[in-house]
Design a protein around this motif. Structure first.
Motif, PDB file in Angstrom:
ATOM      1  N   ASP A 108    -113.005  47.136 -60.860  1.00 39.53           N
ATOM      2  CA  ASP A 108    -113.207  46.314 -59.913  1.00 39.53           C
ATOM      3  C   ASP A 108    -115.264  47.183 -59.865  1.00 39.53           C
ATOM      4  OD1 ASP A 108    -111.729  44.517 -59.231  1.00 39.53           O
ATOM      5  OD2 ASP A 108    -111.195  46.531 -57.921  1.00 39.53           O
ATOM      6  N   GLY A 109    -115.425  47.710 -60.342  1.00 37.69           N
ATOM      7  CA  GLY A 109    -116.746  48.806 -60.057  1.00 37.69           C
ATOM      8  C   GLY A 109    -116.939  48.648 -58.522  1.00 37.69           C
ATOM      9  N   TRP A 110    -117.822  49.837 -58.436  1.00 36.55           N
ATOM     10  CA  TRP A 110    -117.675  50.544 -56.506  1.00 36.55           C
ATOM     11  C   TRP A 110    -118.693  49.214 -55.921  1.00 36.55           C
ATOM     12  CZ3 TRP A 110    -117.236  55.182 -55.537  1.00 36.55           C
ATOM     13  CH2 TRP A 110    -116.406  56.414 -56.792  1.00 36.55           C
ATOM     14  N   SER A 111    -117.343  48.710 -55.607  1.00 39.19           N
ATOM     15  CA  SER A 111    -117.488  47.149 -55.068  1.00 39.19           C
ATOM     16  C   SER A 111    -117.222  47.258 -54.367  1.00 39.19           C
ATOM     17  CB  SER A 111    -117.546  46.063 -56.113  1.00 39.19           C
ATOM     18  OG  SER A 111    -116.242  46.530 -56.418  1.00 39.19           O
TER      19      SER A 111
ATOM     20  N   ALA B  83    -114.190  44.886 -53.589  1.00 38.70           N
ATOM     21  CA  ALA B  83    -112.999  44.753 -54.326  1.00 38.70           C
ATOM     22  C   ALA B  83    -112.336  46.534 -54.139  1.00 38.70           C
ATOM     23  CB  ALA B  83    -113.166  44.007 -55.244  1.00 38.70           C
ATOM     24  N   ALA B  84    -113.456  47.225 -55.190  1.00 39.12           N
ATOM     25  CA  ALA B  84    -112.708  48.666 -54.849  1.00 39.12           C
ATOM     26  C   ALA B  84    -112.518  49.083 -53.457  1.00 39.12           C
ATOM     27  CB  ALA B  84    -113.207  49.357 -55.578  1.00 39.12           C
ATOM     28  N   LEU B  85    -113.192  49.087 -52.350  1.00 36.96           N
ATOM     29  CA  LEU B  85    -113.112  49.372 -51.123  1.00 36.96           C
ATOM     30  C   LEU B  85    -111.635  48.764 -51.073  1.00 36.96           C
ATOM     31  CD1 LEU B  85    -113.270  51.369 -49.160  1.00 36.96           C
ATOM     32  CD2 LEU B  85    -115.079  49.654 -48.415  1.00 36.96           C
ATOM     33  N   ALA B  86    -110.845  47.722 -50.776  1.00 31.48           N
ATOM     34  CA  ALA B  86    -110.267  46.958 -50.303  1.00 31.48           C
ATOM     35  C   ALA B  86    -109.322  47.526 -50.964  1.00 31.48           C
ATOM     36  CB  ALA B  86    -110.310  45.065 -50.805  1.00 31.48           C
ATOM     37  N   GLY B  87    -109.035  48.204 -52.238  1.00 31.89           N
ATOM     38  CA  GLY B  87    -108.266  48.255 -52.617  1.00 31.89           C
ATOM     39  C   GLY B  87    -107.717  49.394 -51.993  1.00 31.89           C
ATOM     40  N   ALA B  88    -108.597  50.584 -52.707  1.00 31.72           N
ATOM     41  CA  ALA B  88    -108.497  51.873 -51.411  1.00 31.72           C
ATOM     42  C   ALA B  88    -107.968  51.626 -49.765  1.00 31.72           C
ATOM     43  CB  ALA B  88    -109.812  52.767 -51.553  1.00 31.72           C
ATOM     44  N   ALA B  89    -108.160  50.316 -49.487  1.00 29.96           N
ATOM     45  CA  ALA B  89    -107.361  50.437 -48.177  1.00 29.96           C
ATOM     46  C   ALA B  89    -106.784  50.221 -47.813  1.00 29.96           C
ATOM     47  CB  ALA B  89    -108.903  49.783 -47.187  1.00 29.96           C
ATOM     48  N   ASP B  90    -105.859  49.150 -48.882  1.00 28.53           N
ATOM     49  CA  ASP B  90    -104.854  48.933 -49.208  1.00 28.53           C
ATOM     50  C   ASP B  90    -103.498  49.747 -48.796  1.00 28.53           C
ATOM     51  OD1 ASP B  90    -102.904  46.694 -49.073  1.00 28.53           O
ATOM     52  OD2 ASP B  90    -102.712  46.923 -50.502  1.00 28.53           O
ATOM     53  N   GLU B  91    -104.329  51.045 -50.354  1.00 24.96           N
ATOM     54  CA  GLU B  91    -103.319  51.791 -50.199  1.00 24.96           C
ATOM     55  C   GLU B  91    -103.254  52.661 -49.201  1.00 24.96           C
ATOM     56  OE1 GLU B  91    -103.844  54.822 -53.327  1.00 24.96           O
ATOM     57  OE2 GLU B  91    -104.996  53.450 -54.169  1.00 24.96           O
ATOM     58  N   LEU B  92    -104.135  52.792 -48.279  1.00 17.68           N
ATOM     59  CA  LEU B  92    -103.566  53.405 -46.721  1.00 17.68           C
ATOM     60  C   LEU B  92    -102.802  52.388 -45.954  1.00 17.68           C
ATOM     61  CD1 LEU B  92    -107.035  55.596 -46.639  1.00 17.68           C
ATOM     62  CD2 LEU B  92    -104.892  56.368 -47.341  1.00 17.68           C
ATOM     63  N   ASP B  93    -102.809  51.130 -45.810  1.00 14.63           N
ATOM     64  CA  ASP B  93    -103.105  50.081 -45.553  1.00 14.63           C
ATOM     65  C   ASP B  93    -103.384  49.870 -43.721  1.00 14.63           C
ATOM     66  OD1 ASP B  93    -100.726  48.212 -44.159  1.00 14.63           O
ATOM     67  OD2 ASP B  93     -99.301  49.642 -43.247  1.00 14.63           O
ATOM     68  N   VAL B  94    -104.762  49.941 -43.722  1.00 13.72           N
ATOM     69  CA  VAL B  94    -106.156  49.814 -42.960  1.00 13.72           C
ATOM     70  C   VAL B  94    -106.946  49.217 -43.354  1.00 13.72           C
ATOM     71  CG1 VAL B  94    -106.415  52.183 -42.400  1.00 13.72           C
ATOM     72  CG2 VAL B  94    -107.938  51.635 -44.681  1.00 13.72           C
TER      73      VAL B  94
ATOM     74  N   PRO C 141    -112.312  56.049 -56.951  1.00 11.18           N
ATOM     75  CA  PRO C 141    -112.807  55.854 -57.971  1.00 11.18           C
ATOM     76  C   PRO C 141    -111.894  55.183 -59.156  1.00 11.18           C
ATOM     77  CG  PRO C 141    -111.916  57.975 -57.524  1.00 11.18           C
ATOM     78  CD  PRO C 141    -112.219  57.115 -56.132  1.00 11.18           C
ATOM     79  N   ALA C 142    -109.530  54.828 -58.810  1.00 15.61           N
ATOM     80  CA  ALA C 142    -109.175  54.579 -59.388  1.00 15.61           C
ATOM     81  C   ALA C 142    -108.973  53.204 -59.140  1.00 15.61           C
ATOM     82  CB  ALA C 142    -108.123  55.112 -58.509  1.00 15.61           C
ATOM     83  N   HIS C 143    -110.304  52.759 -57.990  1.00  9.78           N
ATOM     84  CA  HIS C 143    -110.624  51.420 -57.952  1.00  9.78           C
ATOM     85  C   HIS C 143    -111.500  50.742 -58.622  1.00  9.78           C
ATOM     86  CE1 HIS C 143    -106.634  50.106 -55.555  1.00  9.78           C
ATOM     87  NE2 HIS C 143    -107.056  51.444 -54.891  1.00  9.78           N
TER      88      HIS C 143
ATOM     89  N   ARG D  22    -112.892  58.269 -44.150  1.00  8.03           N
ATOM     90  CA  ARG D  22    -114.197  58.353 -45.366  1.00  8.03           C
ATOM     91  C   ARG D  22    -114.133  59.509 -46.140  1.00  8.03           C
ATOM     92  NH1 ARG D  22    -120.129  57.359 -45.806  1.00  8.03           N
ATOM     93  NH2 ARG D  22    -121.077  59.180 -47.594  1.00  8.03           N
ATOM     94  N   GLU D  23    -113.111  60.341 -45.499  1.00  8.90           N
ATOM     95  CA  GLU D  23    -113.096  60.879 -46.851  1.00  8.90           C
ATOM     96  C   GLU D  23    -111.473  61.099 -47.388  1.00  8.90           C
ATOM     97  OE1 GLU D  23    -112.095  65.582 -45.354  1.00  8.90           O
ATOM     98  OE2 GLU D  23    -114.317  65.334 -44.642  1.00  8.90           O
ATOM     99  N   ALA D  24    -110.606  59.851 -46.897  1.00  5.10           N
ATOM    100  CA  ALA D  24    -108.991  60.248 -46.812  1.00  5.10           C
ATOM    101  C   ALA D  24    -109.399  58.450 -48.366  1.00  5.10           C
ATOM    102  CB  ALA D  24    -108.398  58.495 -45.886  1.00  5.10           C
ATOM    103  N   LEU D  25    -110.966  58.019 -47.793  1.00  8.15           N
ATOM    104  CA  LEU D  25    -111.045  56.347 -48.773  1.00  8.15           C
ATOM    105  C   LEU D  25    -111.511  56.949 -50.420  1.00  8.15           C
ATOM    106  CD1 LEU D  25    -111.797  54.576 -46.593  1.00  8.15           C
ATOM    107  CD2 LEU D  25    -109.707  54.132 -48.120  1.00  8.15           C
TER     108      LEU D  25
END
Length: 220
Positions: free
Chosen positions: A27-30, A32-43, A21-23, A13-16
């Motif tokens: 994409d708004g706080w959605s 899609a934004a969460l998926a983008g952040a997750a992709d950065e971490l490869d999770v 915010p960059a996503h 949660r902290e890492a995401l």
């Protein structure tokens, strides 16, 4: 360093939160934004979603907690003990604002969500938490009523400064900084005024003392 896939949900949660915010800018706080952040971490996106079961409001909550950590780290580089209290407050507000303003569009989207009627209670809690984090970061050790009054005052000060920042197009947010200085001056002047009019405890009205004096006069 722990690999993202080996993190607990709290750690993830902290890492995401640091990447969201960059996503959210696009994409708004959605989801899609969460998926983008997750992709950065490869999770996997579905595992990332477990960190924010409440959706957007919990993503914002986590990001604001990250901002508080950033603010505390910035203040940790200053010699706070040598600073006057007004300068500590100014440093705390600016440190938190600078951390938040790293993603201005994401911040505006977050504030718009928090302004919704169904999120006002959560917004109030986050404002209180931010004020508490700032006071703690600058070494506040107050207790009892002072603890509450300081946080109430700082929460209002920060909210007003944030509002000024949203309409500020000056270079380096100079107008916001000037606004903050004026508001702090107002608060400090009010505190001095309260100190001047605070009654002397020995001059408080005491029924027992009054009756004693009255009895003395009658007998005299």
């Amino acid at each position: 360093m722990i690999a993202p896939n080996d993190m607990t949900l709290d750690e993830l949660r902290e890492a995401l939160a640091e990447r969201l915010p960059a996503h959210a800018v696009f994409d708004g706080w959605s989801a899609a934004a969460l998926a983008g952040a997750a992709d950065e971490l490869d999770v996997p996106a579905d595992r990332a979603a477990l960190c924010f079961p409440g959706g957007a409001i919990e993503m914002i909550d986590a990001w604001f907690a990250a901002i508080d950590r950033d603010m505390a780290a910035r203040l940790g580089t200053l010699d706070l003990r040598s600073m006057k209290i007004r300068d500590r407050i100014r440093a705390a507000v600016l440190a938190r604002l600078d951390a938040a303003a790293a993603h201005p569009d994401a911040l505006r989207r977050a504030l718009a969500i928090l302004a919704r009627p169904d999120h006002l209670a959560r917004a109030g809690k986050l404002a209180w938490r931010a004020a508490d984090a700032m006071w703690r970061a600058i070494g506040d050790t107050s207790v009892d009523f002072a603890w509450y009054s300081k946080r109430t005052t700082l929460a209002a000060l920060y909210a007003a400064t944030m509002t000024a920042w949203m309409d500020d197009d000056s270079e380096g947010f100079a107008d916001t900084r000037a606004f903050l200085d004026r508001r702090i001056d107002n608060v400090m002047a009010f505190e001095r005024f309260k100190a001047r009019i605070k009654p002397d405890p020995d001059r408080h009205f005491s029924p027992a003392r009054f009756l004693g004096r009255l009895r003395y006069r009658i007998q005299g």
